[in-house]
Design a protein around this motif. Structure first.
Motif, PDB file in Angstrom:
ATOM      1  N   MET A   1       0.838  -1.204   0.000  1.00 33.89           N
ATOM      2  CA  MET A   1       0.000   0.000   0.000  1.00 33.89           C
ATOM      3  C   MET A   1       0.870   1.251   0.000  1.00 33.89           C
ATOM      4  SD  MET A   1      -3.224  -0.688  -0.104  1.00 33.89           S
ATOM      5  CE  MET A   1      -3.941   0.810   0.528  1.00 33.89           C
ATOM      6  N   PRO A   2       0.486   2.236  -0.803  1.00 28.25           N
ATOM      7  CA  PRO A   2       1.275   3.479  -0.812  1.00 28.25           C
ATOM      8  C   PRO A   2       1.110   4.259   0.469  1.00 28.25           C
ATOM      9  CG  PRO A   2      -0.716   3.722  -2.126  1.00 28.25           C
ATOM     10  CD  PRO A   2      -0.634   2.270  -1.749  1.00 28.25           C
ATOM     11  N   GLN A   3       2.143   4.993   0.822  1.00 30.60           N
ATOM     12  CA  GLN A   3       2.086   5.871   1.971  1.00 30.60           C
ATOM     13  C   GLN A   3       1.295   7.128   1.619  1.00 30.60           C
ATOM     14  OE1 GLN A   3       3.374   5.009   5.017  1.00 30.60           O
ATOM     15  NE2 GLN A   3       3.779   3.038   4.004  1.00 30.60           N
ATOM     16  N   PRO A   4       0.682   7.786   2.626  1.00 31.59           N
ATOM     17  CA  PRO A   4      -0.096   9.006   2.337  1.00 31.59           C
ATOM     18  C   PRO A   4       0.714  10.060   1.591  1.00 31.59           C
ATOM     19  CG  PRO A   4      -0.529   8.252   4.567  1.00 31.59           C
ATOM     20  CD  PRO A   4       0.569   7.386   4.044  1.00 31.59           C
ATOM     21  N   LEU A   5       1.996  10.202   1.945  1.00 30.65           N
ATOM     22  CA  LEU A   5       2.818  11.211   1.286  1.00 30.65           C
ATOM     23  C   LEU A   5       3.057  10.854  -0.181  1.00 30.65           C
ATOM     24  CD1 LEU A   5       4.068  13.869   2.118  1.00 30.65           C
ATOM     25  CD2 LEU A   5       6.202  12.676   2.556  1.00 30.65           C
ATOM     26  N   GLU A   6       3.127   9.551  -0.497  1.00 28.80           N
ATOM     27  CA  GLU A   6       3.290   9.135  -1.883  1.00 28.80           C
ATOM     28  C   GLU A   6       2.048   9.486  -2.699  1.00 28.80           C
ATOM     29  OE1 GLU A   6       6.295   5.318  -1.710  1.00 28.80           O
ATOM     30  OE2 GLU A   6       4.198   5.004  -1.177  1.00 28.80           O
ATOM     31  N   ILE A   7       0.879   9.330  -2.077  1.00 25.23           N
ATOM     32  CA  ILE A   7      -0.358   9.689  -2.769  1.00 25.23           C
ATOM     33  C   ILE A   7      -0.404  11.196  -3.013  1.00 25.23           C
ATOM     34  CG2 ILE A   7      -2.872   9.735  -2.577  1.00 25.23           C
ATOM     35  CD1 ILE A   7      -2.687   7.145  -0.964  1.00 25.23           C
ATOM     36  N   VAL A   8      -0.015  11.981  -2.011  1.00 28.49           N
ATOM     37  CA  VAL A   8       0.032  13.442  -2.171  1.00 28.49           C
ATOM     38  C   VAL A   8       0.990  13.822  -3.294  1.00 28.49           C
ATOM     39  CG1 VAL A   8       0.730  15.598  -1.055  1.00 28.49           C
ATOM     40  CG2 VAL A   8      -0.606  13.918   0.222  1.00 28.49           C
ATOM     41  N   ALA A   9       2.151  13.167  -3.322  1.00 26.60           N
ATOM     42  CA  ALA A   9       3.142  13.464  -4.361  1.00 26.60           C
ATOM     43  C   ALA A   9       2.606  13.132  -5.745  1.00 26.60           C
ATOM     44  CB  ALA A   9       4.433  12.692  -4.093  1.00 26.60           C
ATOM     45  N   THR A  10       1.866  12.031  -5.873  1.00 26.33           N
ATOM     46  CA  THR A  10       1.307  11.651  -7.169  1.00 26.33           C
ATOM     47  C   THR A  10       0.228  12.630  -7.607  1.00 26.33           C
ATOM     48  OG1 THR A  10       1.796   9.323  -6.762  1.00 26.33           O
ATOM     49  CG2 THR A  10       0.145   9.817  -8.430  1.00 26.33           C
ATOM     50  N   VAL A  11      -0.592  13.078  -6.662  1.00 30.87           N
ATOM     51  CA  VAL A  11      -1.622  14.086  -6.986  1.00 30.87           C
ATOM     52  C   VAL A  11      -0.960  15.376  -7.458  1.00 30.87           C
ATOM     53  CG1 VAL A  11      -3.439  15.549  -6.014  1.00 30.87           C
ATOM     54  CG2 VAL A  11      -3.357  13.107  -5.453  1.00 30.87           C
ATOM     55  N   LEU A  12       0.067  15.818  -6.748  1.00 34.23           N
ATOM     56  CA  LEU A  12       0.769  17.041  -7.142  1.00 34.23           C
ATOM     57  C   LEU A  12       1.464  16.858  -8.486  1.00 34.23           C
ATOM     58  CD1 LEU A  12       2.328  18.178  -3.723  1.00 34.23           C
ATOM     59  CD2 LEU A  12       0.378  19.181  -4.932  1.00 34.23           C
ATOM     60  N   PHE A  13       2.004  15.670  -8.739  1.00 34.58           N
ATOM     61  CA  PHE A  13       2.633  15.385 -10.024  1.00 34.58           C
ATOM     62  C   PHE A  13       1.606  15.497 -11.150  1.00 34.58           C
ATOM     63  CE2 PHE A  13       4.248  12.685 -13.422  1.00 34.58           C
ATOM     64  CZ  PHE A  13       5.592  13.026 -13.469  1.00 34.58           C
ATOM     65  N   ALA A  14       0.414  14.936 -10.929  1.00 29.82           N
ATOM     66  CA  ALA A  14      -0.649  15.019 -11.935  1.00 29.82           C
ATOM     67  C   ALA A  14      -1.061  16.469 -12.174  1.00 29.82           C
ATOM     68  CB  ALA A  14      -1.853  14.185 -11.491  1.00 29.82           C
ATOM     69  N   ILE A  15      -1.145  17.256 -11.092  1.00 27.06           N
ATOM     70  CA  ILE A  15      -1.492  18.677 -11.238  1.00 27.06           C
ATOM     71  C   ILE A  15      -0.417  19.405 -12.038  1.00 27.06           C
ATOM     72  CG2 ILE A  15      -1.790  20.850  -9.969  1.00 27.06           C
ATOM     73  CD1 ILE A  15      -3.047  19.213  -7.697  1.00 27.06           C
ATOM     74  N   ALA A  16       0.843  19.082 -11.771  1.00 29.24           N
ATOM     75  CA  ALA A  16       1.937  19.724 -12.498  1.00 29.24           C
ATOM     76  C   ALA A  16       1.878  19.380 -13.992  1.00 29.24           C
ATOM     77  CB  ALA A  16       3.280  19.294 -11.912  1.00 29.24           C
ATOM     78  N   VAL A  17       1.550  18.121 -14.308  1.00 32.57           N
ATOM     79  CA  VAL A  17       1.424  17.727 -15.716  1.00 32.57           C
ATOM     80  C   VAL A  17       0.302  18.510 -16.386  1.00 32.57           C
ATOM     81  CG1 VAL A  17       0.827  15.830 -17.282  1.00 32.57           C
ATOM     82  CG2 VAL A  17       2.407  15.440 -15.381  1.00 32.57           C
ATOM     83  N   LEU A  18      -0.863  18.595 -15.714  1.00 34.25           N
ATOM     84  CA  LEU A  18      -1.978  19.385 -16.257  1.00 34.25           C
ATOM     85  C   LEU A  18      -1.591  20.854 -16.394  1.00 34.25           C
ATOM     86  CD1 LEU A  18      -4.979  17.818 -14.282  1.00 34.25           C
ATOM     87  CD2 LEU A  18      -4.412  17.487 -16.696  1.00 34.25           C
ATOM     88  N   HIS A  19      -0.807  21.349 -15.453  1.00 31.26           N
ATOM     89  CA  HIS A  19      -0.346  22.741 -15.494  1.00 31.26           C
ATOM     90  C   HIS A  19       0.478  22.997 -16.760  1.00 31.26           C
ATOM     91  CE1 HIS A  19       1.508  26.291 -13.028  1.00 31.26           C
ATOM     92  NE2 HIS A  19       1.287  26.621 -14.283  1.00 31.26           N
TER      93      HIS A  19
END
Length: 428
Positions: A1-19
């Motif tokens: 299972m991913p750690q909460p911080l890994e999930i946050v990092a993936t969400v931010l990564f996705a936002i950066a890609v959309l940006h």
């Protein structure tokens, strides 16, 4: 299972890609000159996108685990590649190097049986990317982008041609560095682990890449022959964007000895690519040398190089926490699906990070490894974040597009055809 911080990092990564796909909208907002135009302008800079969201990630880390955890994470990141791209951009973009390369390319263009501007464009789009296998891809991207800027992109208009040229350039540089085992970042990440040397790269990847690069350059030259002639004529007539260096100043010829010294600095940076203390020291000496011979220099691309380095550093910080989903995804794919999967994934993440994570998968076959690397370099031209040298070309050429911004969607569309040519060759 991913750690909460890994999930946050993936969400931010996705936002950066959309940006990155939304920078043209932010650029239009900035040009309205409203009360927040400065903020919109900052958000319209592609080179600042991943650095900005990496900073948000570090703030989240500090808030959850304290500042020491954020600092400890930063200490585990390897920033050699961003530092190297910064150094190579500054040296490769110097006037003596550009003039020497221009002399060589003009000589090569004279051999081709076609109009001078068409031959020059073909040589820039074919030989310079393939030269990236020897001088590294970031250096090839910098040289090709500067030559395109000076010979063709300064002419006003011709936006469609510029997008087609930029898309093909990104693809050709991404695949043009695979003739050797050290020049392309996605190859460098796996060469020692997979036991691949330059002979292996040349026989398994290199000839395929060379054919694809030449086909892409030839087709684009034919398709855009009218725009090439008109842009070249406009620049010769003095119509277009002003030079970056001081207008109206008398440009002294560059002595051969100064060219030789610059080439030696370039070679030193390339050969010390894995040792930041060495190539940064050489960079400092190089800057001192350029100050001693100011009459032979144009403005060094220090600001542009720093912005590109900032972009790549942000990618390193955000990408470091994507292993939890990328590695499992890659390991479960059969070779042919892996090729297309790697091509698609490269568009939204750095291809060097992709191949590195793939190299951690145990028990893989030689075919699986080939498909991983081939897919990663094939998709390296689809977006600005797909390949480490892309931000360098983006930074050099973006001012010659409408609103000083490059649409990520149009870039993707224009890079699709040369990407399919590369895919056909690697799957042949």
């Amino acid at each position: 299972m991913p750690q909460p911080l890994e999930i946050v990092a993936t969400v931010l990564f996705a936002i950066a890609v959309l940006h990155t796909f939304s920078v043209s909208w932010f650029a239009r907002m900035a040009h309205r000159n409203g009360p927040h135009a400065g903020v919109w302008h900052l958000l319209s800079e592609v080179e600042a996108v991943f650095g900005f969201w990496a900073f948000v990630l570090l703030v989240c880390m500090a808030a959850v685990g304290g500042t020491q955890s954020a600092i400890a994470y930063m200490d585990t990141r390897n920033f050699t590649e961003p530092l190297f791209v910064f150094a190579i951009m500054v040296v490769a973009a110097s006037r003596p190097v550009i003039e020497l390369v221009s002399l060589v390319l003009r000589a090569a263009a004279r051999v081709l049986p076609m109009r001078r501007e068409l031959a020059t464009f073909f040589v820039v789009m074919a030989l310079v990317p393939l030269g990236g296998s020897f001088i590294t891809e970031p250096a090839a991207m910098t040289l090709a982008a500067l030559l395109l800027r000076d010979y063709f992109f300064r002419a006003p208009g011709h936006t469609g041609f510029k997008y087609l040229a930029l898309g093909a350039l990104f693809v050709n540089v991404s695949i043009g560095g695979v003739l050797t085992a050290y020049a392309a970042p996605p190859v460098l990440m796996v060469a020692s682990t997979f036991g691949w040397d330059t002979a292996h790269m040349a026989t398994q990847f290199g000839w395929r890449a060379a054919v694809a690069v030449i086909v892409n350059a030839a087709v684009l030259t034919f398709v855009c022959r009218r725009s090439l002639s008109e842009a070249s004529a406009a620049i010769r007539a003095g119509v277009g964007t002003a030079q970056d260096d001081s207008a109206g100043s008398v440009r002294q010829p560059v002595p051969p000895l100064v060219m030789l010294v610059h080439v030696l600095f370039l070679a030193g940076v390339v050969l010390s690519a894995h040792h930041p203390a060495v190539f940064l020291g050489l960079l400092m000496l190089f800057i001192g040398f350029t100050e001693a011979y100011k009459s032979c220099q144009d403005r060094l691309l220090i600001k542009e190089g720093l912005m590109v380095g900032f972009f790549l550093a942000g990618l390193v910080v955000l990408g470091g926490l994507q292993k939890w989903w990328l590695q499992d995804l890659l390991g479960g794919l059969p070779p042919l699906v892996l090729f297309w999967g790697a091509t698609a994934l490269t568009a939204v993440t750095d291809n060097a990070a992709l191949t590195y994570l793939g190299s951690l998968v145990e028990g893989t076959s030689e075919t699986w490894r080939y498909m991983l690397v081939a897919g990663a370099v094939t998709g390296g031209g689809l977006t600005v974040i797909a390949n480490a040298p892309n931000p360098a070309g983006f930074a050099i050429l973006k001012s010659h597009f409408p609103d000083g911004s490059i649409s990520a969607g149009r870039l993707f569309a224009c890079a699709l055809a040369p990407t399919l040519v590369a895919a056909a060759m690697f799957l042949l």
